[in-house]
Design a protein around this motif. Structure first.
Motif, mmCIF file in Angstrom:
data_model
loop_
_atom_site.group_PDB
_atom_site.id
_atom_site.type_symbol
_atom_site.label_atom_id
_atom_site.label_comp_id
_atom_site.label_asym_id
_atom_site.label_seq_id
_atom_site.Cartn_x
_atom_site.Cartn_y
_atom_site.Cartn_z
ATOM 1 N N LEU A 274 0.865 -1.241 -0.119
ATOM 2 C CA LEU A 274 0.064 0.112 0.147
ATOM 3 C C LEU A 274 1.018 1.067 -0.143
ATOM 4 C CD1 LEU A 274 -3.049 1.076 -0.175
ATOM 5 C CD2 LEU A 274 -2.964 0.738 2.426
ATOM 6 N N ARG A 275 0.696 1.935 -1.087
ATOM 7 C CA ARG A 275 1.718 3.095 -1.324
ATOM 8 C C ARG A 275 1.256 4.466 -0.783
ATOM 9 N NH1 ARG A 275 2.417 6.879 -4.965
ATOM 10 N NH2 ARG A 275 0.809 6.216 -6.567
ATOM 11 N N TYR A 276 -0.165 4.525 -0.702
ATOM 12 C CA TYR A 276 -0.937 5.732 -0.235
ATOM 13 C C TYR A 276 -2.371 5.431 0.036
ATOM 14 C CZ TYR A 276 -3.341 6.245 -4.907
ATOM 15 O OH TYR A 276 -4.165 5.899 -5.775
ATOM 16 N N VAL A 277 -2.874 6.241 0.987
ATOM 17 C CA VAL A 277 -4.179 6.226 1.483
ATOM 18 C C VAL A 277 -4.592 7.802 1.281
ATOM 19 C CG1 VAL A 277 -5.637 6.055 3.418
ATOM 20 C CG2 VAL A 277 -3.987 4.304 3.029
ATOM 21 N N THR A 278 -5.890 8.142 0.777
ATOM 22 C CA THR A 278 -6.559 9.368 0.610
ATOM 23 C C THR A 278 -7.601 9.332 1.647
ATOM 24 O OG1 THR A 278 -7.808 8.758 -1.338
ATOM 25 C CG2 THR A 278 -5.508 9.601 -1.754
ATOM 26 N N SER A 279 -7.863 10.529 2.065
ATOM 27 C CA SER A 279 -8.999 10.745 2.799
ATOM 28 C C SER A 279 -9.715 12.094 2.438
ATOM 29 C CB SER A 279 -8.454 10.894 4.551
ATOM 30 O OG SER A 279 -9.872 11.393 5.276
ATOM 31 N N ALA A 280 -11.035 11.936 2.045
ATOM 32 C CA ALA A 280 -11.997 13.056 1.965
ATOM 33 C C ALA A 280 -13.278 12.659 2.436
ATOM 34 C CB ALA A 280 -11.976 13.412 0.334
ATOM 35 N N ALA A 281 -14.233 13.601 2.168
ATOM 36 C CA ALA A 281 -15.871 13.467 2.272
ATOM 37 C C ALA A 281 -16.079 13.745 3.701
ATOM 38 C CB ALA A 281 -16.293 11.885 2.084
ATOM 39 N N ALA A 282 -15.435 13.908 4.732
ATOM 40 C CA ALA A 282 -15.575 14.100 6.175
ATOM 41 C C ALA A 282 -14.468 14.425 7.072
ATOM 42 C CB ALA A 282 -16.429 13.106 6.768
ATOM 43 N N ALA A 283 -14.641 14.861 8.283
ATOM 44 C CA ALA A 283 -13.606 15.176 8.942
ATOM 45 C C ALA A 283 -12.679 14.107 9.454
ATOM 46 C CB ALA A 283 -14.161 16.022 10.341
ATOM 47 N N MET A 284 -11.331 14.381 9.240
ATOM 48 C CA MET A 284 -10.447 12.995 9.867
ATOM 49 C C MET A 284 -9.809 13.695 11.099
ATOM 50 S SD MET A 284 -8.893 10.333 9.411
ATOM 51 C CE MET A 284 -8.703 9.488 7.671
ATOM 52 N N PRO A 285 -10.392 13.413 12.258
ATOM 53 C CA PRO A 285 -9.606 13.601 13.396
ATOM 54 C C PRO A 285 -8.295 13.324 13.821
ATOM 55 C CG PRO A 285 -11.725 12.449 13.793
ATOM 56 C CD PRO A 285 -11.409 12.344 12.428
ATOM 57 N N PRO A 286 -7.319 14.186 13.944
ATOM 58 C CA PRO A 286 -5.849 13.680 14.306
ATOM 59 C C PRO A 286 -5.593 12.326 14.865
ATOM 60 C CG PRO A 286 -6.520 16.062 15.096
ATOM 61 C CD PRO A 286 -7.748 15.394 14.611
ATOM 62 N N PRO A 297 2.914 2.255 8.532
ATOM 63 C CA PRO A 297 4.010 3.250 8.690
ATOM 64 C C PRO A 297 4.804 3.418 7.407
ATOM 65 C CG PRO A 297 4.625 0.938 9.564
ATOM 66 C CD PRO A 297 3.249 0.806 9.224
ATOM 67 N N GLN A 298 4.712 2.650 6.082
ATOM 68 C CA GLN A 298 5.332 2.924 5.097
ATOM 69 C C GLN A 298 4.231 3.437 3.947
ATOM 70 O OE1 GLN A 298 7.029 -0.925 4.361
ATOM 71 N NE2 GLN A 298 8.761 -0.399 5.205
ATOM 72 N N THR A 299 3.170 3.965 4.448
ATOM 73 C CA THR A 299 2.084 4.360 3.497
ATOM 74 C C THR A 299 2.001 6.121 3.623
ATOM 75 O OG1 THR A 299 1.092 2.038 3.578
ATOM 76 C CG2 THR A 299 -0.336 4.346 2.739
ATOM 77 N N GLU A 300 1.851 6.801 2.695
ATOM 78 C CA GLU A 300 1.557 7.991 2.621
ATOM 79 C C GLU A 300 0.191 8.422 2.878
ATOM 80 O OE1 GLU A 300 5.053 10.392 0.218
ATOM 81 O OE2 GLU A 300 3.543 9.602 -0.998
ATOM 82 N N LEU A 301 -0.175 9.143 3.773
ATOM 83 C CA LEU A 301 -1.329 9.508 3.846
ATOM 84 C C LEU A 301 -1.937 11.136 3.170
ATOM 85 C CD1 LEU A 301 -4.531 9.252 5.229
ATOM 86 C CD2 LEU A 301 -3.435 9.957 7.404
ATOM 87 N N PHE A 302 -2.769 11.012 2.348
ATOM 88 C CA PHE A 302 -3.089 12.295 1.711
ATOM 89 C C PHE A 302 -4.302 12.948 2.393
ATOM 90 C CE2 PHE A 302 0.104 10.739 -1.234
ATOM 91 C CZ PHE A 302 0.678 11.580 -1.693
ATOM 92 N N ILE A 303 -4.467 13.810 2.976
ATOM 93 C CA ILE A 303 -5.692 14.498 3.422
ATOM 94 C C ILE A 303 -5.972 15.528 2.434
ATOM 95 C CG2 ILE A 303 -6.717 16.001 5.233
ATOM 96 C CD1 ILE A 303 -5.926 13.009 6.080
ATOM 97 N N MET A 304 -7.353 15.440 1.889
ATOM 98 C CA MET A 304 -7.877 16.230 0.754
ATOM 99 C C MET A 304 -9.029 17.165 1.176
ATOM 100 S SD MET A 304 -7.089 13.676 -2.209
ATOM 101 C CE MET A 304 -8.453 12.591 -1.926
ATOM 102 N N TYR A 305 -9.494 17.958 0.545
ATOM 103 C CA TYR A 305 -10.751 18.800 0.479
ATOM 104 C C TYR A 305 -11.294 19.264 -0.701
ATOM 105 C CZ TYR A 305 -13.687 23.057 1.070
ATOM 106 O OH TYR A 305 -14.922 23.648 0.784
ATOM 107 N N GLY A 306 -12.713 18.894 -0.808
ATOM 108 C CA GLY A 306 -13.305 19.318 -2.127
ATOM 109 C C GLY A 306 -14.730 19.342 -2.216
ATOM 110 N N GLN A 307 -15.159 19.647 -3.327
ATOM 111 C CA GLN A 307 -16.933 19.889 -3.318
ATOM 112 C C GLN A 307 -17.116 19.208 -4.638
ATOM 113 O OE1 GLN A 307 -18.075 23.874 -3.200
ATOM 114 N NE2 GLN A 307 -18.408 23.531 -0.731
ATOM 115 N N THR A 308 -18.268 18.757 -4.722
ATOM 116 C CA THR A 308 -18.610 18.138 -6.187
ATOM 117 C C THR A 308 -18.676 19.156 -7.253
ATOM 118 O OG1 THR A 308 -20.415 16.680 -4.802
ATOM 119 C CG2 THR A 308 -20.811 16.907 -7.350
ATOM 120 N N GLU A 309 -18.830 20.262 -6.757
ATOM 121 C CA GLU A 309 -18.756 21.548 -7.816
ATOM 122 C C GLU A 309 -17.342 21.748 -8.735
ATOM 123 O OE1 GLU A 309 -22.281 22.374 -5.251
ATOM 124 O OE2 GLU A 309 -20.170 21.634 -5.022
ATOM 125 N N CYS A 310 -16.176 20.896 -7.923
ATOM 126 C CA CYS A 310 -15.176 21.130 -8.673
ATOM 127 C C CYS A 310 -13.958 19.788 -8.435
ATOM 128 C CB CYS A 310 -14.235 22.282 -7.861
ATOM 129 S SG CYS A 310 -13.675 22.061 -6.464
#
Length: 513
Positions: A274-286, A297-310
């Motif tokens: 597993l090279r990466y995990v992404t998170s969107a659609a709701a709040a990700m608590p610390p 420990p070896q996987t990159e975690l990308f926190i993202m924000y977006g809207q359907t409109e973009c």
């Protein structure tokens, strides 16, 4: 580039490579291309014309992916709907879009049929996995060799997607996305995720929503493999599947992270591919982030924000997580995202304002709703500027921080409280599995704060325990005055916890905790 052209380009390069995996069923790029060609020919033969709308009431599966590309190859507009959509709402969408075709599965045949009966428009009903002689069979549309080449379309500004969201009023709104919009967003996403033909992405996200659709488009564009699962209803099975297919990418929402974090028997390093995990659609608590980092420990975690409109607006590089655990990062490549005041002027660092988005990924508008479209955009000489309606601040280095949706701010005792800040404090208390915060009308204080919590199995927290904890970490006006314990919290189809899920806006936010 048009999206069907992205698929054709990958077919030329990776014809024999696996494009799609659903259960034990594999489709190569050549097979996906051939099946979607046949569907496009069948749609055209059934009277579908350039620009017509084709509705899809489909669960994650082969039929959904083939339908997307077949619709685009026919020059039509794909209108994906969540399979839980009820007949009355479906009928309203049929009429508002003047749909030419409705594609569904046998298990949703009754809902689709009832909607067609209620609707004024009478689309052709196509049913997959069924034996109903009274409707067009999806599988029959896949048979036979086309006797003529398909038309080739070149206009990338044409409408490609209508994604329906409930909006703040609960009424369906059709977000209009062109081929340019989708391609720009997915090209930017693939760039910062470093997607390539070597990637295998396992997705349980519904293909009726932007977060799920971007997984399909990015993989088709780079020649990767998409492994589709219907849901995350059985987390243990999904995690086993993640290891089985040697997934390199795994998009999730925080509700899924909560379930994964509850699997205490998963040892760190269980998913070496597993090279990466992404998170969107709701709040990700610390606290969720910390547990995922321990497990992966070896996987990159990308926190993202977006809207359907973009589709996607910002992302936080994994190497910034430790320094800025509450940030949603900066604008995705090739776009702009910044904070403005009520007059549309940029605000200084640390000042709260509205986030606005500029770039080729910004939608064309709302289907059949000119007023809502006008309100969504801010007049500017710099190009199309989308008003998100979300409150943000920015630090000295230009990193963005979600504060709240403008309509979610709680006003109590003359102060404004972000629910996300209170929820973050709640998640820091061991024993709380899920949390949400809302305002309760009060004749004296305007509103008081109520916490809604789901406890971890075996946890023995009382209302007093939770309020005492909050009082130790929050300012007094932010402390909940009451706590309601629940077995589960309401969710939208994309996995967001919303106290009024039927009034969910179309926001897909990342680390907004």
């Amino acid at each position: 580039m048009r999206i069907e052209a992205r698929l054709r380009d990958s077919v030329r390069r990776f014809a024999a490579k696996t494009a799609l995996v659903v259960g034990d069923h594999h489709l190569t790029y050549a097979e996906l291309d051939a099946f979607s060609d046949r569907l496009a020919h069948s749609l055209i033969s059934q009277g579908v014309q350039h620009g017509d709308r084709v509705l899809m009431l489909l669960e994650n599966g082969t039929e959904a992916v083939v339908s997307f590309f077949g619709i685009w190859k026919a020059g039509a507009v794909a209108c994906p709907l969540h399979p839980s959509t009820k007949a009355d709402k479906l009928a309203a969408i049929i009429d508002s879009t003047d749909a030419r075709v409705l594609i569904t599965q046998a298990r949703h045949r009754n809902t689709a049929g009832a909607a067609v009966e209620k609707a004024i428009s009478k689309p052709l009903l196509v049913v997959a996995q069924g034996e109903d002689s009274g409707v067009q069979c999806f599988e029959d549309m896949m048979t036979g060799a086309p006797d003529a080449p398909l038309p080739v379309f070149h206009d990338c500004d044409e409408l490609a997607l209508l994604i329906h969201t409930s909006g703040s009023t609960g009424l369906p709104k059709g977000v209009m996305l062109s081929h340019v919009n989708i391609d720009a967003a997915c090209t930017a996403i693939a760039r910062y995720l470093k997607n390539s033909a070597d990637d295998v992405v396992l997705s349980v996200l519904p293909l009726s929503h932007g977060y799920g659709i971007t997984q399909m488009v990015t993989m088709a564009s780079v020649g990767g493999t998409l492994v589709l699962e219907k849901s995350f209803a059985f987390p243990r099975k999904a995690m086993e599947r993640l290891a089985e297919v040697k997934a390199t990418g795994f998009p999730l929402v925080p509700a899924m992270a909560a379930m994964i974090n509850g699997m205490t028997d998963l040892p760190p390093g269980s998913f070496p591919h597993l090279r990466y995990v992404t998170s969107a659609a709701a709040a990700m608590p610390p606290t969720f982030i910390q547990r995922l980092q321990q497990l992966l420990p070896q996987t990159e975690l990308f926190i993202m924000y977006g809207q359907t409109e973009c589709l996607r607006a910002t992302y936080l590089p994994p190497d910034e997580l430790e320094r800025r655990p509450l940030s949603v990062g900066k604008a995705i490549p090739g776009t702009r995202a910044f904070v403005v005041d009520e007059d549309g002027l940029p605000v200084p660092p640390g000042v709260v304002g509205e986030l606005v988005i500029e770039g080729p990924h910004v939608m064309r508008g709302y289907w059949g709703d000119g007023l809502a479209t006008v309100r969504a955009f801010q007049p500017t000489t710099q190009g199309q500027r989308l008003r998100t309606g979300d409150l943000f601040s920015m630090d000295e280095d230009g990193f963005l921080y979600f504060i709240s949706r403008s309509d979610d701010i709680i006003k109590t005792r003359g102060e404004k409280v972000s629910p996300q800040e209170v929820e973050r404090a709640l998640y820091a208390l061991p024993g709380i599995k899920e949390a949400a915060v809302g305002g309760i009308d009060d004749p004296i204080f305007g509103q008081t704060i109520r916490a809604y919590v789901v406890l971890c199995e075996g946890a023995m927290l009382s209302e007093r325990d939770i309020i005492r904890h909050c009082a130790g970490v929050l300012e007094d006006f932010m402390v909940p005055k009451s706590v309601e314990f629940r077995d589960a919290l309401p969710r939208t189809p994309t996995g967001k916890i919303r106290l009024s899920a039927d009034k969910t806006r179309s926001t897909e936010q990342g680390n907004v905790a």
